[in-house]
Motif scaffolding. Structure first.
Motif, PDB file in Angstrom:
ATOM      1  N   ASN A  32     -22.332  52.070  29.987  1.00 10.12           N
ATOM      2  CA  ASN A  32     -23.403  52.533  29.092  1.00 10.12           C
ATOM      3  C   ASN A  32     -24.734  51.876  29.441  1.00 10.12           C
ATOM      4  OD1 ASN A  32     -21.607  54.162  27.685  1.00 10.12           O
ATOM      5  ND2 ASN A  32     -21.132  52.560  26.171  1.00 10.12           N
ATOM      6  N   ALA A  33     -24.679  50.558  29.807  1.00  7.58           N
ATOM      7  CA  ALA A  33     -25.917  49.868  30.177  1.00  7.58           C
ATOM      8  C   ALA A  33     -26.520  50.474  31.442  1.00  7.58           C
ATOM      9  CB  ALA A  33     -25.633  48.378  30.379  1.00  7.58           C
ATOM     10  N   LEU A  34     -25.680  50.831  32.435  1.00 11.12           N
ATOM     11  CA  LEU A  34     -26.183  51.469  33.651  1.00 11.12           C
ATOM     12  C   LEU A  34     -26.782  52.838  33.341  1.00 11.12           C
ATOM     13  CD1 LEU A  34     -26.504  51.528  36.725  1.00 11.12           C
ATOM     14  CD2 LEU A  34     -24.158  52.420  36.878  1.00 11.12           C
ATOM     15  N   LYS A  35     -26.136  53.568  32.457  1.00  9.02           N
ATOM     16  CA  LYS A  35     -26.642  54.895  32.076  1.00  9.02           C
ATOM     17  C   LYS A  35     -28.003  54.779  31.385  1.00  9.02           C
ATOM     18  CE  LYS A  35     -25.323  58.991  29.431  1.00  9.02           C
ATOM     19  NZ  LYS A  35     -24.282  59.591  28.559  1.00  9.02           N
ATOM     20  N   ASP A  36     -28.117  53.823  30.451  1.00 10.65           N
ATOM     21  CA  ASP A  36     -29.395  53.632  29.761  1.00 10.65           C
ATOM     22  C   ASP A  36     -30.470  53.154  30.725  1.00 10.65           C
ATOM     23  OD1 ASP A  36     -28.077  54.347  27.463  1.00 10.65           O
ATOM     24  OD2 ASP A  36     -27.776  52.271  26.768  1.00 10.65           O
ATOM     25  N   PHE A  37     -30.098  52.235  31.644  1.00  9.02           N
ATOM     26  CA  PHE A  37     -31.073  51.729  32.604  1.00  9.02           C
ATOM     27  C   PHE A  37     -31.551  52.847  33.526  1.00  9.02           C
ATOM     28  CE2 PHE A  37     -32.046  49.783  36.749  1.00  9.02           C
ATOM     29  CZ  PHE A  37     -33.060  48.913  36.375  1.00  9.02           C
ATOM     30  N   ARG A  38     -30.671  53.740  33.918  1.00  9.08           N
ATOM     31  CA  ARG A  38     -31.040  54.837  34.820  1.00  9.08           C
ATOM     32  C   ARG A  38     -32.061  55.771  34.153  1.00  9.08           C
ATOM     33  NH1 ARG A  38     -27.930  56.512  39.030  1.00  9.08           N
ATOM     34  NH2 ARG A  38     -26.099  55.520  38.081  1.00  9.08           N
ATOM     35  N   GLY A  63     -18.629  53.674  50.206  1.00 11.04           N
ATOM     36  CA  GLY A  63     -18.945  55.076  49.931  1.00 11.04           C
ATOM     37  C   GLY A  63     -20.054  55.262  48.925  1.00 11.04           C
ATOM     38  N   LEU A  64     -21.048  54.357  48.923  1.00 15.09           N
ATOM     39  CA  LEU A  64     -22.148  54.436  47.966  1.00 15.09           C
ATOM     40  C   LEU A  64     -23.341  55.159  48.583  1.00 15.09           C
ATOM     41  CD1 LEU A  64     -22.043  50.811  46.475  1.00 15.09           C
ATOM     42  CD2 LEU A  64     -21.022  52.894  45.545  1.00 15.09           C
ATOM     43  N   VAL A  65     -24.026  55.886  47.758  1.00 16.76           N
ATOM     44  CA  VAL A  65     -25.258  56.581  48.156  1.00 16.76           C
ATOM     45  C   VAL A  65     -26.347  56.151  47.195  1.00 16.76           C
ATOM     46  CG1 VAL A  65     -26.403  58.789  48.480  1.00 16.76           C
ATOM     47  CG2 VAL A  65     -23.973  58.549  49.043  1.00 16.76           C
ATOM     48  N   ASP A  98     -23.798  46.727  36.173  1.00 21.74           N
ATOM     49  CA  ASP A  98     -23.065  46.375  37.391  1.00 21.74           C
ATOM     50  C   ASP A  98     -24.021  46.323  38.567  1.00 21.74           C
ATOM     51  OD1 ASP A  98     -20.482  46.012  36.502  1.00 21.74           O
ATOM     52  OD2 ASP A  98     -20.060  48.147  36.478  1.00 21.74           O
ATOM     53  N   VAL A  99     -23.944  45.229  39.340  1.00 20.88           N
ATOM     54  CA  VAL A  99     -24.835  45.076  40.487  1.00 20.88           C
ATOM     55  C   VAL A  99     -24.016  44.739  41.723  1.00 20.88           C
ATOM     56  CG1 VAL A  99     -26.856  44.386  39.144  1.00 20.88           C
ATOM     57  CG2 VAL A  99     -25.236  42.640  39.911  1.00 20.88           C
ATOM     58  N   GLY A 121     -24.439  55.723  42.343  1.00 19.07           N
ATOM     59  CA  GLY A 121     -23.682  56.365  41.277  1.00 19.07           C
ATOM     60  C   GLY A 121     -22.870  55.382  40.455  1.00 19.07           C
ATOM     61  N   LYS A 122     -22.469  54.234  41.029  1.00 19.01           N
ATOM     62  CA  LYS A 122     -21.589  53.289  40.336  1.00 19.01           C
ATOM     63  C   LYS A 122     -22.287  52.022  39.872  1.00 19.01           C
ATOM     64  CE  LYS A 122     -17.475  54.701  42.953  1.00 19.01           C
ATOM     65  NZ  LYS A 122     -16.381  54.231  43.844  1.00 19.01           N
TER      66      LYS A 122
END
Length: 751
Positions: A32-38, A63-65, A98-99, A121-122
């Motif tokens: 949720n924190a990543l979603k809000d930060f995005r 496999g990160l973009v 997540d970093v 994405g992650k």
């Protein structure tokens, strides 16, 4: 015990569920924190192509973009995760997001952090963090890689520096100042004072250096012994009865495997014995005190060559006063762990190995401890190991047949072998144990003499005056029904129930007894004391004193009850027609009086027994049969139970009965032969245990093998440990004396 285990298991399950729920809750918060930060974080700038290139090794593997926009992220750094069955999952978060931390960014983490990130994405990928810069981190990693490659390959020359300023000077071709050039020209060691380290050459380890690195080993053998003992222990369980033979075989194989691992020499072609590269280097030896980051009160002192290589010296070199700190030295180091194999002209592992051959005692100590633990465990779990060994021997050698013996001659001529089953039937007599309790020889019916002579037990010359004291009718008493009725009425008036057994027993203890004709008892005691063969003076004095104190009688004197404190006063007060002619005694007093009388009789009997012991003639001849349980019943006096014959006189009477022809009892003894031989008089003896069940043969075999393994470990390793320890002590003394004469490996001691 089962309830405790169930509670512990339930607690572990509940704790695991709680940990999983906490972990999943945190992961939900991170997403949720990543979603809000995005969605809410503004764009700071765009990522450069060079930064993208530096991130590619971390992105491709997962496999990160990533996007092109750079965002600013701040907050506390938290690492959390979950551990299950040895597998650990960890997550790095910054402000709950997540970093991914590339290169050495983790070293720049602080209590509060400011970072620049790009989003995938992650997670968010860090490109700046406090003092960390992505491109500088890549440069440091490249310099470290170049240094590691040169070190592993042993390429000659100076090791590249990890310092950014020095590396930049080298890369840009910055000219060294003239003063520095002049200093280096006049002092060749000046460049080493700046922390530089040179690789002079590379070689491979000598056989002695390989041996010093590997050692003798022995840990695999210890593990195999533990496995063998565990398998043998499991083989003794009732729950493993069906697989017991297989567990016993596995334990035997594990023990043989352990012996093979113990005696074999490690093969020279083993991977760990492949010689490793050794670099010869030159640089300044520095001693630096390093503070523990987790506990600043803990400091460790480390040795370094220049500012690039740590130095690991053998323990006995580190303690030497000749180690020259702050001087330029040459050393030979293994490329794998930086451990020194050479240090100056006189400090060489190979030379020490040839001149002072090491002696290993550690593995013998380890095996000695394992053997001691195994022996203690089997001794505690098997009280009679000799019987277990006999049962195992029957299983291995003699099978399940039973040899029958109908007469003594057959048994004496052909005694049954140890570990066989035998059956004997005939008539025998219990043996006399001359070490019986309280000086009275005991009758031992677990040891029977089959077809031997009868023992001779002399009669005790006890005067009738003394025997009368032990008679149950010596004191004639009757219950004081008047006082008993009053006590019962009082109990009922206080609320007691008629059927209350405990209250009735308590009232019974308070019952009073009337002793009539006690003057006759006093006269009998006086007669026993005056009899030449009767009570001794000390026994008489003690008896009279105890009776006066126990009876606690009183006499009326001028209207006042005065206590009777002497034997003469008591004898006078109980005479016919006197005040205490009819004594009133409580239940406890009556028991104490009878106990005092019995002790007086026992003291006289004990003295007679000590005199008569030497006249006892033990039985001889025949065959002695021994067992863990009674083979025949003990002889008892007519009308008396065996358990009631606890006085010395009763036990002596039993000895006399055991010497009569009627004491010969028929017996049948069948079981496993656990021991046999001859006593000091040449009489054959056989010990038979009827309780050993043939169904326990495999478990007995496991116990026997367990004991053999443990005894072997104790014997072999005990001797070898003592021998090797002594040899190693002498070696250490010679080596320390040699180290004291070596020169310091400093500037004057280069190769």
């Amino acid at each position: 015990m089962d309830t405790v285990l169930i509670v512990l298991k339930l607690g572990l399950v509940l704790y695991g569920i709680y940990s999983f729920i906490t972990y999943m809750s945190r992961r939900s918060e991170n997403r949720n924190a990543l979603k809000d930060f995005r969605s809410s974080s503004p764009v700071l700038r765009s990522i450069t192509d060079e930064e993208k290139s530096a991130l590619q090794p971390f992105l491709m593997g997962q496999g990160l973009v990533i996007g092109d926009n750079v965002h600013e992220l701040d907050g506390a750094f938290v690492r959390h995760g979950l551990q299950t069955q040895g597998a650990t999952t960890l997550h790095d978060t910054l402000g709950d997001v997540d970093v991914l931390l590339p290169y050495d960014a983790l070293h720049y983490v602080e209590a509060y952090n400011e970072a620049q990130v790009v989003l995938s994405g992650k997670c968010a990928v860090v490109i700046r963090l406090n003092g960390f810069e992505l491109l500088e981190g890549r440069a440091r990693a490249q310099r470290q890689q170049a240094q590691d490659q040169q070190w592993q390959r042993g390429e000659l020359g100076a090791l590249p520096s990890l310092d950014e300023t020095v590396a930049a000077e080298v890369a840009t071709g910055v000219v060294v100042p003239e003063a520095a050039v002049a200093s280096i020209a006049t002092d060749p060691n000046a460049r080493y004072q700046r922390g530089e380290v040179d690789i002079l050459s590379q070689r491979t380890e000598t056989p002695e250096e390989v041996e010093s690195r590997i050692g003798r080993g022995g840990w695999a053998s210890a593990f195999a012994w533990l496995l063998a003992f565990v398998l043998l222990w499991v083989a003794t369980w009732d729950a493993t009865r069906a697989a017991r033979i297989y567990l016993l075989g596995a334990g035997l194989l594990a023990g043989l495997w352990a012996v093979w691992l113990f005696v074999r020499k490690p093969p020279a072609t083993a991977p760990e014995r492949e010689p490793q590269p050794v670099n010869r280097v030159r640089g300044m030896l520095n001693q630096i005190s390093v503070t523990n980051a987790g506990n600043t009160s803990v400091q460790s002192v480390g040795l370094f060559i220049g500012d690039k290589l740590s130095l690991v010296l053998p323990s006995h070199w580190r303690n030497a006063a000749a180690v020259a700190h702050g001087e330029v030295i040459e050393a030979e180091l293994r490329t794998s762990d930086y451990s020194a194999v050479g240090f100056g002209p006189k400090w060489s592992v190979s030379d020490e190995w040839r001149r002072f051959q090491p002696v290993y005692w550690g593995r013998h100590l380890l095996h000695l401890i394992i053997g001691l633990l195994a022996a203690s465990a089997v001794a505690l779990s098997v009280p009679d190991l000799r019987s277990e060994a006999a049962l195992a021997a029957q299983w291995v050698m003699n099978g399940s047949g039973t040899t029958a013996y109908a007469d003594v001659g057959q048994l004496a001529d052909n005694p049954p072998p140890w570990g066989s089953r035998a059956r004997m039937a005939g008539e025998g007599r219990c043996e006399i144990d001359l070490s019986g309790r309280a000086g009275v020889p005991a009758t031992d019916c677990t040891l029977v003499r089959w077809d031997g002579t009868a023992p001779v037990v002399p009669a005790l010359d006890i005067p009738q005056t003394v025997l009368a004291l032990a008679s149950p009718h010596f004191i004639r008493v009757s219950e004081d029904y008047t006082m008993s009725s009053l006590i019962e009425v009082q109990r009922l008036l206080q609320g007691g129930r008629v059927d209350d057994r405990l209250a009735a027993y308590s009232a019974r203890e308070r019952t009073l007894w009337i002793a009539r004709g006690f003057d006759q008892s006093v006269a009998a005691i006086e007669a026993a004391c005056k009899d030449a063969d009767g009570l001794s003076p000390s026994a008489c004095e003690s008896l009279q004193r105890d009776l006066v104190r126990t009876i606690d009688a009183t006499v009326d004197k001028d209207g006042v009850d005065m206590p009777v404190i002497t034997w003469q006063a008591l004898a006078a007060s109980v005479a016919t027609g006197q005040e205490n002619a009819s004594l009133r005694l409580s239940q406890q007093q009556l028991a104490s009086v009878r106990r005092a009388l019995q002790q007086a009789v026992d003291s006289t009997v004990a003295a007679k027994i000590e005199t008569a012991r030497t006249a006892i003639v033990p039985a001889k001849g025949g065959v002695l049969l021994a067992s863990a349980t009674r083979i025949v019943d003990m002889p008892a006096q007519p009308g008396k139970a065996e358990d009631g014959e606890s006085t010395p006189l009763a036990r002596w009477t039993r000895l006399q009965l055991n010497a009569t022809p009627d004491s010969l009892k028929p017996f049948t003894l069948e079981g496993l032969v656990t021991a046999s031989g001859k006593d000091t008089t040449g009489t054959p003896w056989v010990r038979v245990d009827p309780s050993l069940d043939a169904s326990r043969m495999t478990a007995a075999g496991a116990h026997a093998l367990w004991w053999l393994f443990a005894a072997g470990l104790l014997l072999v390793n005990g001797v070898l440990f003592a021998l090797r320890w002594t040899q190693d002590s002498r070696r250490r003394d010679r080596l320390e004396a040699d180290i004291a004469t070596r020169p310091a490996p400093g500037t004057s001691g280069l190769f």
